[in-house]
Motif scaffolding. Structure first.
Motif, PDB file in Angstrom:
ATOM      1  N   LYS A  70       0.848  -1.182   0.027  1.00 53.91           N
ATOM      2  CA  LYS A  70      -0.005   0.112  -0.013  1.00 53.91           C
ATOM      3  C   LYS A  70       0.982   1.074   0.063  1.00 53.91           C
ATOM      4  O   LYS A  70       1.724   1.317   0.585  1.00 53.91           O
ATOM      5  CB  LYS A  70      -0.872   0.035   1.368  1.00 53.91           C
ATOM      6  N   GLY A  71       0.689   2.385  -0.813  1.00 52.70           N
ATOM      7  CA  GLY A  71       1.502   3.645  -1.118  1.00 52.70           C
ATOM      8  C   GLY A  71       2.144   3.314  -2.041  1.00 52.70           C
ATOM      9  O   GLY A  71       2.810   4.623  -2.364  1.00 52.70           O
ATOM     10  N   ASN A  72       2.566   2.587  -2.995  1.00 54.17           N
ATOM     11  CA  ASN A  72       3.590   2.453  -3.921  1.00 54.17           C
ATOM     12  C   ASN A  72       2.885   3.011  -4.944  1.00 54.17           C
ATOM     13  O   ASN A  72       1.697   2.812  -5.390  1.00 54.17           O
ATOM     14  CB  ASN A  72       3.715   0.922  -4.284  1.00 54.17           C
ATOM     15  N   ASN A  73       3.721   3.910  -5.768  1.00 50.08           N
ATOM     16  CA  ASN A  73       3.219   4.565  -6.971  1.00 50.08           C
ATOM     17  C   ASN A  73       3.657   3.431  -8.129  1.00 50.08           C
ATOM     18  O   ASN A  73       4.899   2.918  -8.338  1.00 50.08           O
ATOM     19  CB  ASN A  73       3.974   5.727  -7.139  1.00 50.08           C
TER      20      ASN A  73
ATOM     21  N   HIS B 144      -1.099   5.448 -14.663  1.00 44.97           N
ATOM     22  CA  HIS B 144      -0.070   5.702 -13.378  1.00 44.97           C
ATOM     23  C   HIS B 144      -1.005   6.067 -12.022  1.00 44.97           C
ATOM     24  O   HIS B 144      -2.126   6.451 -12.186  1.00 44.97           O
ATOM     25  CB  HIS B 144       0.558   7.077 -13.471  1.00 44.97           C
TER      26      HIS B 144
ATOM     27  N   LYS C 127      -1.526   5.285  -7.379  1.00 52.39           N
ATOM     28  CA  LYS C 127      -0.873   5.050  -6.263  1.00 52.39           C
ATOM     29  C   LYS C 127      -1.913   3.836  -5.717  1.00 52.39           C
ATOM     30  O   LYS C 127      -3.052   4.062  -5.536  1.00 52.39           O
ATOM     31  CB  LYS C 127      -1.064   6.287  -5.208  1.00 52.39           C
TER      32      LYS C 127
ATOM     33  N   ILE D 279      -3.994   2.028  -2.861  1.00 58.34           N
ATOM     34  CA  ILE D 279      -4.510   2.463  -1.733  1.00 58.34           C
ATOM     35  C   ILE D 279      -5.141   1.371  -0.842  1.00 58.34           C
ATOM     36  O   ILE D 279      -5.348   1.223   0.341  1.00 58.34           O
ATOM     37  CB  ILE D 279      -5.495   3.877  -1.849  1.00 58.34           C
TER      38      ILE D 279
ATOM     39  N   LEU E 190      -6.321   1.539  -7.232  1.00 58.58           N
ATOM     40  CA  LEU E 190      -5.273   2.676  -7.509  1.00 58.58           C
ATOM     41  C   LEU E 190      -6.073   4.017  -7.497  1.00 58.58           C
ATOM     42  O   LEU E 190      -7.316   4.257  -7.757  1.00 58.58           O
ATOM     43  CB  LEU E 190      -4.849   2.401  -8.841  1.00 58.58           C
ATOM     44  N   GLU E 191      -5.478   4.943  -6.887  1.00 54.33           N
ATOM     45  CA  GLU E 191      -5.771   6.279  -6.995  1.00 54.33           C
ATOM     46  C   GLU E 191      -5.176   7.059  -8.102  1.00 54.33           C
ATOM     47  O   GLU E 191      -3.815   7.151  -7.771  1.00 54.33           O
ATOM     48  CB  GLU E 191      -5.467   6.898  -5.495  1.00 54.33           C
ATOM     49  N   THR E 192      -5.778   7.348  -9.065  1.00 54.41           N
ATOM     50  CA  THR E 192      -5.316   8.465  -9.900  1.00 54.41           C
ATOM     51  C   THR E 192      -5.817   9.650  -9.839  1.00 54.41           C
ATOM     52  O   THR E 192      -6.617  10.077  -8.987  1.00 54.41           O
ATOM     53  CB  THR E 192      -5.840   7.686 -11.357  1.00 54.41           C
TER      54      THR E 192
ATOM     55  N   GLU F 180       6.904  -0.631 -10.544  1.00 51.69           N
ATOM     56  CA  GLU F 180       6.799   0.220  -9.954  1.00 51.69           C
ATOM     57  C   GLU F 180       7.667   1.548  -9.892  1.00 51.69           C
ATOM     58  O   GLU F 180       8.633   1.794 -10.165  1.00 51.69           O
ATOM     59  CB  GLU F 180       7.611  -0.275  -8.441  1.00 51.69           C
TER      60      GLU F 180
ATOM     61  N   THR G 229       7.956   4.463  -8.119  1.00 47.27           N
ATOM     62  CA  THR G 229       8.609   4.894  -7.186  1.00 47.27           C
ATOM     63  C   THR G 229      10.305   4.212  -7.483  1.00 47.27           C
ATOM     64  O   THR G 229      11.052   5.482  -7.370  1.00 47.27           O
ATOM     65  CB  THR G 229       8.229   4.207  -5.783  1.00 47.27           C
TER      66      THR G 229
END
Length: 109
Positions: free
Chosen positions: A48-51, A59, A61, A63, A72-74, A89, A91
């Motif tokens: 959780k939290g990986n871009n 693309h 993140k 959540i 994914l939060e876009t 990934e 990041t």
């Protein structure tokens, strides 16, 4: 005499097929298996939290993450994807070089 010559050509044919299979194994099958193992390990280690970037180029993140899916939060909102559609990934791609530079600077101090 003719019978011996015929067996020799059959043996040569078998050796050629064996050689072709060995070449296929080392140049096509083995690298593909290695790539699949790396992808499974990557998907297993998602947190959780990986871009990340999906195979389709989206693309986002992470959540929420479950066994087979992740949300994914876009920029436009939240999207639910299967884990196997995640390709990279982000990041690591963006910040990997900076992390190495920072480690070198810390070692110098």
């Amino acid at each position: 005499m003719f019978f011996l010559l015929q067996q020799n050509s059959i043996a040569n044919t078998i050796w050629m097929f064996a050689l072709i299979f060995i070449i296929f194994y080392f140049f096509m099958i083995r690298p593909q298996i290695r790539k699949q193992k790396i992808e499974k390990k990557f998907q297993k280690n998602l947190k959780k939290g990986n871009n990340i970037v999906t195979n389709s180029g989206i693309h986002g993140k992470i959540i929420v993450i479950t066994d087979n899916f992740c949300v994914l939060e876009t920029i436009t909102g939240k999207i639910k994807f299967e884990k196997n559609t995640i390709s990279k990934e982000l990041t690591q791609l963006r910040y990997n070089n900076n992390d190495e530079d920072q480690k070198k600077e810390k070692e110098k101090k």
